[in-house]
Design a protein around this motif. Structure first.
Motif, PDB file in Angstrom:
ATOM      1  N   ASP A 114       0.889  -1.126   0.026  1.00 14.66           N
ATOM      2  CA  ASP A 114       0.078   0.165   0.020  1.00 14.66           C
ATOM      3  C   ASP A 114       0.943   1.455  -0.078  1.00 14.66           C
ATOM      4  N   PRO A 115       0.577   2.289  -1.043  1.00 15.82           N
ATOM      5  CA  PRO A 115       1.463   3.487  -0.875  1.00 15.82           C
ATOM      6  C   PRO A 115       1.267   4.180   0.421  1.00 15.82           C
ATOM      7  N   ILE A 116       2.676   4.698   1.046  1.00 15.98           N
ATOM      8  CA  ILE A 116       2.667   5.413   2.329  1.00 15.98           C
ATOM      9  C   ILE A 116       2.106   6.699   1.808  1.00 15.98           C
ATOM     10  N   GLY A 117       0.933   6.918   2.458  1.00 21.17           N
ATOM     11  CA  GLY A 117       0.253   8.386   2.406  1.00 21.17           C
ATOM     12  C   GLY A 117       0.263   9.181   3.812  1.00 21.17           C
ATOM     13  N   TYR A 118      -0.142  10.346   3.483  1.00 18.46           N
ATOM     14  CA  TYR A 118      -0.603  11.187   4.610  1.00 18.46           C
ATOM     15  C   TYR A 118      -1.526  10.655   5.513  1.00 18.46           C
ATOM     16  N   LEU A 119      -2.637  10.143   4.730  1.00 21.26           N
ATOM     17  CA  LEU A 119      -3.600   9.377   5.708  1.00 21.26           C
ATOM     18  C   LEU A 119      -3.058   8.166   6.277  1.00 21.26           C
TER      19      LEU A 119
END
Length: 142
Positions: A114-119
């Motif tokens: 899973d791409p590491i994002g701000y959320l």
């Protein structure tokens, strides 16, 4: 999450009340199992339990042993839960239950690419922050 915490606190209070009345752990475990069976009956009514059982019996021995071990693990986890309730407060027990999701979330990000994002980072940070605040508050002498 609030409903989860409230349900955990209610469960802990009921368990402590049963323990204060010196009800043996085996009896408490039995009653918990009976209550869960009653709650699961509507779902079992919708399923074809007999065919599920016979399909399980057709599987190889390692699969059946794994299935049996899940039941044994359930009993062990229930006994460990009773010990944890005796040893800690309801809020600590509930917080541990909430905080154990954080490593699972981090592991899930890596396992499923899973791409590491701000959320994602915000969710983990809020959970860790809550755990730190709870720990600091519990450590204060009262």
């Amino acid at each position: 999450m609030g409903v989860n915490v409230a349900a955990n606190l209610m469960h802990v209070q009921l368990m402590k009340r049963m323990q204060s009345r010196k009800i043996p752990k085996a009896v408490v475990l039995h009653y918990q199992s009976v209550v869960m069976c009653v709650l699961l009956l509507p779902e079992l009514w919708n399923q074809d339990v007999v065919s599920i059982f016979w399909r399980l019996m057709e599987k190889r021995l390692p699969v059946r042993i794994a299935f049996l071990s899940t039941g044994i693990n359930g009993v062990v986890i229930a006994l460990c839960t009773m010990w944890a309730i005796e040893a800690t407060s309801g809020s600590t027990y509930s917080m541990v239950g909430a905080l154990n999701k954080i490593p699972s979330s981090i592991l899930g990000i890596f396992i499923f690419n899973d791409p590491i994002g701000y959320l994602n980072l915000a969710g983990v940070a809020i959970g860790l922050g809550g755990g730190i605040i709870f720990s600091i508050d519990k450590a204060k002498p009262k």
